[in-house]
Write an enzyme that holds these catalytic residues in place. Structure first.
Site, PDB file in Angstrom:
ATOM      1  N   SER A 153     -25.303  25.378  29.612  1.00 17.73           N
ATOM      2  CA  SER A 153     -25.808  24.385  30.752  1.00 17.73           C
ATOM      3  C   SER A 153     -25.789  23.087  30.281  1.00 17.73           C
ATOM      4  O   SER A 153     -25.476  22.389  29.772  1.00 17.73           O
ATOM      5  CB  SER A 153     -27.037  24.886  31.382  1.00 17.73           C
ATOM      6  OG  SER A 153     -27.236  24.507  32.409  1.00 17.73           O
ATOM      7  N   ASP A 177     -20.213  27.281  31.365  1.00 16.72           N
ATOM      8  CA  ASP A 177     -20.951  25.783  32.726  1.00 16.72           C
ATOM      9  C   ASP A 177     -21.433  24.801  32.145  1.00 16.72           C
ATOM     10  O   ASP A 177     -23.241  24.930  32.470  1.00 16.72           O
ATOM     11  CB  ASP A 177     -21.296  27.148  33.543  1.00 16.72           C
ATOM     12  CG  ASP A 177     -21.605  26.194  35.170  1.00 16.72           C
ATOM     13  OD1 ASP A 177     -20.439  26.561  35.410  1.00 16.72           O
ATOM     14  OD2 ASP A 177     -22.332  26.553  35.716  1.00 16.72           O
ATOM     15  N   GLU A 188     -18.380   9.105  28.616  1.00 16.31           N
ATOM     16  CA  GLU A 188     -17.872  10.238  27.741  1.00 16.31           C
ATOM     17  C   GLU A 188     -19.268  10.067  26.622  1.00 16.31           C
ATOM     18  O   GLU A 188     -19.697  11.325  26.088  1.00 16.31           O
ATOM     19  CB  GLU A 188     -16.763   9.591  26.728  1.00 16.31           C
ATOM     20  CG  GLU A 188     -15.812  10.302  27.717  1.00 16.31           C
ATOM     21  CD  GLU A 188     -14.780  10.294  26.949  1.00 16.31           C
ATOM     22  OE1 GLU A 188     -13.724  10.043  26.005  1.00 16.31           O
ATOM     23  OE2 GLU A 188     -13.807  10.788  27.366  1.00 16.31           O
ATOM     24  N   ARG A 191     -21.616  12.718  27.535  1.00 17.37           N
ATOM     25  CA  ARG A 191     -21.591  14.041  27.789  1.00 17.37           C
ATOM     26  C   ARG A 191     -20.501  14.976  27.436  1.00 17.37           C
ATOM     27  O   ARG A 191     -20.033  14.203  25.920  1.00 17.37           O
ATOM     28  CB  ARG A 191     -21.899  14.446  29.595  1.00 17.37           C
ATOM     29  CG  ARG A 191     -19.503  13.042  29.674  1.00 17.37           C
ATOM     30  CD  ARG A 191     -19.072  13.794  30.866  1.00 17.37           C
ATOM     31  NE  ARG A 191     -17.496  13.099  30.916  1.00 17.37           N
ATOM     32  CZ  ARG A 191     -16.751  13.124  30.370  1.00 17.37           C
ATOM     33  NH1 ARG A 191     -16.496  14.058  30.084  1.00 17.37           N
ATOM     34  NH2 ARG A 191     -15.820  12.285  31.207  1.00 17.37           N
ATOM     35  N   ASP A 193     -16.922  16.168  25.582  1.00 16.91           N
ATOM     36  CA  ASP A 193     -16.468  15.411  26.206  1.00 16.91           C
ATOM     37  C   ASP A 193     -15.289  16.155  24.982  1.00 16.91           C
ATOM     38  O   ASP A 193     -16.028  16.252  23.506  1.00 16.91           O
ATOM     39  CB  ASP A 193     -15.960  14.064  26.110  1.00 16.91           C
ATOM     40  CG  ASP A 193     -16.160  13.459  25.106  1.00 16.91           C
ATOM     41  OD1 ASP A 193     -15.199  12.847  24.198  1.00 16.91           O
ATOM     42  OD2 ASP A 193     -17.391  12.800  24.766  1.00 16.91           O
ATOM     43  N   ASP A 196     -15.747  15.460  20.923  1.00 16.18           N
ATOM     44  CA  ASP A 196     -17.008  16.015  20.018  1.00 16.18           C
ATOM     45  C   ASP A 196     -16.860  16.577  18.872  1.00 16.18           C
ATOM     46  O   ASP A 196     -17.449  17.308  18.034  1.00 16.18           O
ATOM     47  CB  ASP A 196     -17.927  16.484  21.587  1.00 16.18           C
ATOM     48  CG  ASP A 196     -18.550  14.750  22.162  1.00 16.18           C
ATOM     49  OD1 ASP A 196     -18.416  13.886  21.971  1.00 16.18           O
ATOM     50  OD2 ASP A 196     -19.450  15.823  23.775  1.00 16.18           O
ATOM     51  N   HIS A 264     -23.981  30.337  37.534  1.00 19.11           N
ATOM     52  CA  HIS A 264     -24.779  29.760  36.427  1.00 19.11           C
ATOM     53  C   HIS A 264     -23.956  30.168  34.915  1.00 19.11           C
ATOM     54  O   HIS A 264     -24.335  29.967  34.093  1.00 19.11           O
ATOM     55  CB  HIS A 264     -25.520  28.933  36.749  1.00 19.11           C
ATOM     56  CG  HIS A 264     -25.762  28.137  35.709  1.00 19.11           C
ATOM     57  ND1 HIS A 264     -24.768  27.178  35.005  1.00 19.11           N
ATOM     58  CD2 HIS A 264     -26.953  27.684  34.838  1.00 19.11           C
ATOM     59  CE1 HIS A 264     -25.201  26.206  34.427  1.00 19.11           C
ATOM     60  NE2 HIS A 264     -26.534  26.026  34.219  1.00 19.11           N
TER      61      HIS A 264
END
Length: 450
Positions: A153, A177, A188, A191, A193, A196, A264
């Site tokens: 998450s 997820d 990017e 978040r 991507d 990373d 989730h």
């Protein structure tokens, strides 16, 4: 504006961190003291009780942390906590297959607030993990290429932030997820991507839109390999969400967690199961889940299929490109692993209406009966279907055929058989079985290799 902290540096609310379409509110992360990131170490030597670590060489060397093992960090998400059973359960499964430093990262100080604030607090969590990895490297000579960060998450994006701050030197990040709100469609920088880590793999289990379906997970591909089990939106065993009216995401709190989030939460359950089933989660490259369920994506291509979950890094082509998408089906409860087979049946005997079912028998196990076709059973016609067995049968030794015709009483007692049954495994290996017999309704017919 910006806030600065010792060890971790400065955090601004400039775009793209805030003030963009996906994150209109100008919010800064809380202080490291308030987020209170904690590192809980489990190892093969202490499987049930954690040792709490700080990013300090002497604390690490005085613990059960071992330099000759991989280190896997597990980061929880919104509302969750590091002491939740699912994190240590992943560690316990890992101890069955490897020696490992398994570090559960707790940040409940920063996760139990409104969602928008929590989505900023993960920047602190990512910075803390990055700092820990840097200390391992600079003070103890422990390479980031031995580090794997697993995030669920919001924790997926915390993992991405840790990876960005260590310049992509971490060996692997797994996103379970990754959270959608405030992240989907953002640059990017913000978040998870593929840049990373050297390898980024992602499991999408709740990818329906947040409005109106309340799907918390991203539908956007954010890894090298992105897996969409069961199509990625509605997991078997999860009730369809009746909260389809729009809910303010900042108003969701603990009581609704399991109810709202069944899909989730499936992502980390699949990961935990995958550790003990190295070939039970083969993902098939395919244009869409509809094409996959129409039986158009079997068997695996010549380079094989990657395994969703723990063993995704064994796939030879894992970093040949980004956003490589794979589909598969799973079970609906506890034992989620499945093995897909394609079965083709060539009929013999009389022309009747009915159903045909086949079961597989192999050196590693036997499957239950799966329906291959229903309708007019015409001699010499061949019918094919694919199914997902909860048993891996191994090398096939025989198959059994049975037919029935829905309680229509047929006084002539017709006989039907299968002159040939072909079974294909996902690795492309084909087995042929033959018989010249026919059987009455509801009588098993065994076919041997031919």
């Amino acid at each position: 504006s910006e806030v600065c902290f010792p060890r971790l540096g400065c955090f601004s609310d400039d775009a793209p961190w805030a003030g963009i379409v996906q994150r209109p509110l100008k919010i800064l992360p809380w202080s490291p003291k308030d987020v209170d990131t904690r590192f809980l170490l489990y190892t093969n030597q202490n499987q049930n009780n954690y040792q709490e670590l700080v990013a300090d060489p002497s604390t690490i060397t005085n613990s059960n942390f071992r330099m000759d093992r991989k280190t896997r960090f597990i980061i929880h998400g919104f509302i969750d906590k590091g002491e939740e059973d699912w994190l240590s359960n992943i560690c316990k499964n890992l101890f069955k297959v490897e020696s490992v430093n398994c570090i559960c990262v707790d940040w409940k100080g920063g996760s139990r607030t409104g969602y928008t604030q929590a989505s900023q607090n993960i920047r602190i969590v990512g910075a803390e993990v990055a700092y820990f990895v840097e200390v391992l490297k600079s003070s103890l000579g422990y390479s980031p290429s031995n580090v794997h960060v697993i995030g669920h998450s919001l924790g997926s994006h915390a993992a991405g932030e840790a990876g960005r701050r260590t310049n992509g030197t971490i060996e692997r990040i797994t996103g379970l997820d990754p959270a959608e709100p405030c992240f989907q469609g953002t640059p990017e920088l913000v978040r998870l991507d593929p840049s990373d880590a050297k390898f980024v793999d992602v499991i999408h289990t709740d990818a329906a839109p947040i409005i109106p379906n309340l799907g918390f997970g991203m539908s956007q591909t954010v890894g090298h390999l992105d897996f969409f089990p069961n199509g990625g939106k509605q997991m078997p065993g999860c009730q369809k969400n009746i909260l389809s009216q729009i809910v303010d995401i900042d108003g969701i709190w603990e009581g609704t967690r399991d109810f709202v989030a069944c899909n989730h939460l499936r992502s980390y359950k699949y990961y935990a199961d995958s550790i003990l089933n190295p070939d039970g989660f083969a993902g098939f490259p395919c244009d869409s889940y509809n094409v996959f369920t129409a039986n158009k994506c079997f068997p695996c291509p010549s380079e094989g299929c990657p395994q969703m979950g723990h063993y995704a890094d064994r796939f030879p082509g894992k970093t040949n490109g980004v956003s490589q998408v794979f589909y598969l089906n799973t079970g609906d409860a506890s034992n989620f692993a499945r093995w897909r087979y394609k079965v083709s049946v060539t009929l013999s005997g009389k022309k009747v209406t009915g159903h045909i079912l086949v079961s597989l028998f192999g050196n590693e196990g036997n499957s239950r009966q799966y329906e291959i076709y229903k309708g007019t059973l015409q001699p010499d016609n061949t019918h094919s279907d694919e199914f997902d067995s909860d048993v891996e049968v191994g090398d096939l030794q025989k198959v059994k055929f049975i037919w029935y015709n829905n309680n229509v009483i047929n006084p002539t007692l017709p006989r039907v058989g299968a002159s040939k049954i072909t079974v294909e495994r996902n690795d492309g290996k084909v087995y042929d079985f033959c018989s010249q017999e026919t059987v009455r309704e509801e009588v098993l017919l065994t076919l041997n290799p031919c």
